[in-house]
Design a protein around this motif. Sequence first.
Motif, PDB file in Angstrom:
ATOM      1  N   CYS A  39       0.727  -1.201   0.183  1.00  0.00           N
ATOM      2  CA  CYS A  39       0.298   0.043  -0.063  1.00  0.00           C
ATOM      3  C   CYS A  39       0.926   1.396  -0.082  1.00  0.00           C
ATOM      4  O   CYS A  39       1.714   1.396   1.265  1.00  0.00           O
ATOM      5  CB  CYS A  39      -0.724  -0.005   1.239  1.00  0.00           C
ATOM      6  N   VAL A  40       0.969   1.821  -1.103  1.00  0.00           N
ATOM      7  CA  VAL A  40       1.773   3.048  -1.132  1.00  0.00           C
ATOM      8  C   VAL A  40       1.092   4.523  -1.719  1.00  0.00           C
ATOM      9  O   VAL A  40      -0.014   4.223  -2.402  1.00  0.00           O
ATOM     10  CB  VAL A  40       3.035   2.777  -2.229  1.00  0.00           C
ATOM     11  N   PRO A  41       1.807   5.605  -1.818  1.00  0.00           N
ATOM     12  CA  PRO A  41       1.275   6.739  -2.334  1.00  0.00           C
ATOM     13  C   PRO A  41       0.936   6.532  -3.767  1.00  0.00           C
ATOM     14  O   PRO A  41       1.955   5.730  -4.297  1.00  0.00           O
ATOM     15  CB  PRO A  41       1.982   7.770  -2.004  1.00  0.00           C
ATOM     16  N   HIS A  42      -0.072   7.110  -4.529  1.00  0.00           N
ATOM     17  CA  HIS A  42      -0.427   7.051  -5.929  1.00  0.00           C
ATOM     18  C   HIS A  42       0.797   7.784  -6.714  1.00  0.00           C
ATOM     19  O   HIS A  42       0.954   7.435  -7.918  1.00  0.00           O
ATOM     20  CB  HIS A  42      -1.647   7.596  -6.138  1.00  0.00           C
ATOM     21  N   ILE A  43       1.400   8.626  -6.007  1.00  0.00           N
ATOM     22  CA  ILE A  43       2.482   9.320  -6.721  1.00  0.00           C
ATOM     23  C   ILE A  43       3.797   9.643  -5.801  1.00  0.00           C
ATOM     24  O   ILE A  43       3.510   9.271  -4.369  1.00  0.00           O
ATOM     25  CB  ILE A  43       2.011  10.828  -7.286  1.00  0.00           C
ATOM     26  N   GLN A  44       4.619   9.992  -6.104  1.00  0.00           N
ATOM     27  CA  GLN A  44       5.940  10.396  -5.153  1.00  0.00           C
ATOM     28  C   GLN A  44       5.601  11.321  -4.016  1.00  0.00           C
ATOM     29  O   GLN A  44       5.032  12.544  -4.412  1.00  0.00           O
ATOM     30  CB  GLN A  44       7.121  11.055  -5.861  1.00  0.00           C
ATOM     31  N   ARG A  45       5.639  11.183  -3.010  1.00  0.00           N
ATOM     32  CA  ARG A  45       5.227  11.745  -1.558  1.00  0.00           C
ATOM     33  C   ARG A  45       6.424  12.132  -0.563  1.00  0.00           C
ATOM     34  O   ARG A  45       6.527  11.941   0.446  1.00  0.00           O
ATOM     35  CB  ARG A  45       4.032  11.253  -1.112  1.00  0.00           C
ATOM     36  N   SER A  46       7.550  12.323  -1.283  1.00  0.00           N
ATOM     37  CA  SER A  46       8.813  12.594  -0.504  1.00  0.00           C
ATOM     38  C   SER A  46       8.806  13.744   0.384  1.00  0.00           C
ATOM     39  O   SER A  46       7.807  14.639  -0.144  1.00  0.00           O
ATOM     40  CB  SER A  46      10.098  12.478  -1.075  1.00  0.00           C
ATOM     41  N   TRP A  47       9.614  13.919   1.322  1.00  0.00           N
ATOM     42  CA  TRP A  47       9.683  15.200   2.085  1.00  0.00           C
ATOM     43  C   TRP A  47       8.501  15.404   2.970  1.00  0.00           C
ATOM     44  O   TRP A  47       8.054  16.535   3.307  1.00  0.00           O
ATOM     45  CB  TRP A  47       9.961  16.459   1.205  1.00  0.00           C
ATOM     46  N   ASN A  48       7.345  14.507   3.211  1.00  0.00           N
ATOM     47  CA  ASN A  48       6.313  14.671   3.840  1.00  0.00           C
ATOM     48  C   ASN A  48       6.221  14.615   5.378  1.00  0.00           C
ATOM     49  O   ASN A  48       5.519  14.943   6.055  1.00  0.00           O
ATOM     50  CB  ASN A  48       4.967  13.818   3.367  1.00  0.00           C
ATOM     51  N   GLY A  49       7.479  13.881   5.748  1.00  0.00           N
ATOM     52  CA  GLY A  49       7.557  13.532   7.112  1.00  0.00           C
ATOM     53  C   GLY A  49       6.477  12.455   7.430  1.00  0.00           C
ATOM     54  O   GLY A  49       5.608  11.681   6.710  1.00  0.00           O
ATOM     55  N   LYS A  50       5.921  12.686   8.926  1.00  0.00           N
ATOM     56  CA  LYS A  50       4.504  11.920   9.251  1.00  0.00           C
ATOM     57  C   LYS A  50       3.377  12.731   9.180  1.00  0.00           C
ATOM     58  O   LYS A  50       2.805  12.943  10.173  1.00  0.00           O
ATOM     59  CB  LYS A  50       4.837  11.248  10.733  1.00  0.00           C
TER      60      LYS A  50
END
Length: 748
Positions: A39-50
Motif C-alpha cells: 500500500c503506497v502513495p499513488h505518486i511520489q510523496r517524499s519530504w512529507n515526514g509523518k
Amino acid sequence: MRILITNDDGPLNDECSPYIRPFIQHIKRAHPHWKITVCVPHIQRSWNGKAHLAGKDLCATFIYSDIDKNDNSFWGPFNKPQKLQSIDSKLPYIINPEIPSDAIEWILIDGTPASCANIALHLLKDTKFDLVISGPNVGRNSSAAYITSSATVGAAMESVITGDTKAIAVSWAYYENRKIVPSKLMKMASMRTTQIISHLWENWDNQTDIYSINIPLVDELSNLTKIFYAPIWENRWSAIFNGPHIREPIKGNLIEDGKDTDQISFNWSPDFKNHKNSSHYDGLLKDELIAPGTDMDIIEKRFISVTPLRATFRSMEHLNGELILKSNNNNNNNNNTVVEDDNELNEFVAALTISKDEYIYEPIKNAFKKYLPQYSIQSRLADLSSVKKLIQYGDYEQLDVDNLMLENTKYFANSFIYRKALIRKHYLAHTIHSYIVKNPQSILNKAVLESHTLDLDYAEFLDDSLDENWELRQELESERKWWIVKPSMSDKGQGIRVFRTIDDLQRIFDSFDDEDDDNEAEFMDDNKIIISQLRHFIVQEYLTNPLLLPSMDNKKFHIRCYITCKGDLEVFVYNRMLALFAPIKYNDVTKKTDFDPTDLKTLQSHLTNTCLQSKNETKELSVMEFDNLIDISNDNKSKIIKQIHEITHDVFLAAVTVNRMNFQPLPNAFETYGVDFLVDSNYEVKLLEINAYPDFKQTGDELKSLIDELFLNVTKSVIRPLLDSTQSEDCDSETFTKVLDHKSNEWN
C-alpha cells in the motif's frame, strides 16, 4: 509473518520509484512465507515526514505487476481489486481473468505515506500485521535533517503510533547521481535488506520501535559488506529555498483591491551540503569531518547502517519542575500578574558520584575541600536548575552528557564525551599516522613503533584479513621483526600476545577460540578473549631491546604517566611517574628457538600490566616511583621526561587537529588519562597507549601520596580555573607541567 510494505516514492516507476519492484519480487521468491500487502502513495510523496492531509478524503486505486518481469509495466489502474488478495481482505473485489493469480497487487492511496500506513493497518485486513517495511527509499535517510523530513521514516513512525506495529524504514543510498543501477546490484541490495530485516525481527530490541536501514548501492556491495549500528548525526541545515522572486501576474490571484498583482515566490533549491553539526553551531562541517560512527559516516564509507529509533520526540530531562515567569512591569494590565522569584541561586555543588570505597574518593574529596571551599560536596547529582555551578566527578556512564554539551557555563565534569582518537588503539594509530604525514619532523615519527590495524571476526578469517592489509602481510612474511598483537578496545592486558610469523598469529587466534585450552598461567586466568566481541586488533612492532635494570633483576618495565586535559585545550603532565615491572626476568625472544606464542607462562616476562599479577607473590615489588629507580642517572631521567613532554604535546595536538571528530575537548570538561611509555636500552621513549579512567589503585598503598598530590595539582591548576576564569592556574612546573596550550579556533 504478515508484512505491510509502503514507501514515499510511489508505485513502480522508472524515474521516481525504481527500487520497490525488484525488492518485492525478491521477497516473493526468497521469502514465500512472508505474506505481504503493498500500500503506497499513488505518486511520489517524499519530504512529507509523518504528515496527513487534514480534511481531505482519500481514495484508492489498484494496479498489478507481473512477478517475473524486469520492467515497470503493469495492469490498471482499477477502481476495485481485480482478485481476492487474501481471505481476510475487507475490500470488495472482482475477478479479472487477464491478471495472473501470482501477480503483485499494488494498493495506491492519494495521500501521504503515513496515511497509507494508517489505512492499511486499520481498514484493509481483519488480520493484524506483524511488521511494516517502509521503502526502499530512493536515496539515503541519514542524519537528523533528513530523517525528520523523511516520509519513509514517517510512515514507519505512523505504523508504531497508530497500530503499535514494529516497523523498519529502508533506504537504498546511491552515489554520484547514479540512481539507476544494474539489476544484479538491486538483487544484492534486496538480499542484504531482507537478511537484516530477518535478523532484526528475530532479535528485536524491546526498547526500539523503528529501525532505519541504509544500504549503499555500490558495485562492491556483497555478503561481506559490514553492518554497523549507528546513531543519528545530529546536523542542521540552512535555507532549502531561494528568493524572494517576483513572478508575472497570475490570473485569478487577487489581493486587496481585487486587481492582478505580481506575486512574491520562493523557489525549492535545497543546498544539501550546507550542514551544521548541532554540537558546533559556530562553523560548517566539511564532508571529511562527519562524525565517525554516525549513520551519515557509515553510509559515506559504503557500509550498511542500522539506526534504532523511538517513535517519539525526545524531551530534555534537564528541564523539569515548575516554570516560574518573571513579572513584566510594563505589562500588568490584568489581575493574573506573575510574582517574580527573587530567590537568587547561590549554591555551588561538587558531586562525587563515585563510590566512597573507590581508591581515589578520599584524594578527590580532600583536594576539593582545599581548593574549592565554597562548593558543598554531595554524593548525588543535584538539580541543575537549583545551583549556580555544578562540578561532577563520576564514572563516564554517570555523567549528564546532554548538559555537558548544552550547559558549558554551569555544568562541569571530569570527562570529554568523544575521545576515541586517543583511547582506542586502532584510532590512536590512525591519528598518529595522519599527523606524521603532515608533520614528518614530529617526535612521534620515532616515538611510535610501526603499527598496523587488523579487523577479524573469527580466527579462520585471518588470511582474508591479511589480504586486506597487504603491508602487514608483507612484513610478517619477511619474518624480520617481532610483533605484539592486542585488541583495540580491551584493557588490563587482556588478549595481548607476542609473535613473529603468520603461523604464530594464526595459533594465537585459534587459541582464543579454543575453550579447552589448559595452558593457562595462574596469574592470567582472565587473559583470553572472544575474537568476535572485539574484532579490531593492533599489530605493533615489538620492542626487543627494552631498558633493563640490574637492581630490579632485569625485569621489563613501562612508565605510567598521568596526563590531564583542561577545556579546549590545555594539557598538563604530572611528573611523578610510576614504573610498572613484569613479574619475572625478561626473556629475550630473539634468542629463543622454541618460542611458543600461546604459552602464557613465557608471556609473563613480556607483560608489565600489574592487574595480571593479582595472584603473584611478587606484586608488591612490581610498582615503584620512577624517580626512585637507582639504575637510571638523573641526566637520563631528565632526558626521558623531556621526551615524554614532547610526545604528549604532539599526540594531543594530533588528536585535536587531524582527528577532531574523534577527539572533541569541551570548554567545561577536564580529563586525566593514564599514558604508558616504554624506554629502550638507548633511553629512547616509545608511546604505548592512552587509557581513559586509569586504574589508580594499581599504585598501591605505599605510593598513595603520589595520587593525593596528583589530585591536588589537578584541582588547583585545572578544575579551579575551569570553574572560575579569574583564578590563576598556579601551576607548579616541577611536578605539574603544562605542555600544550591550544585554541581550537586556531586550526592548523
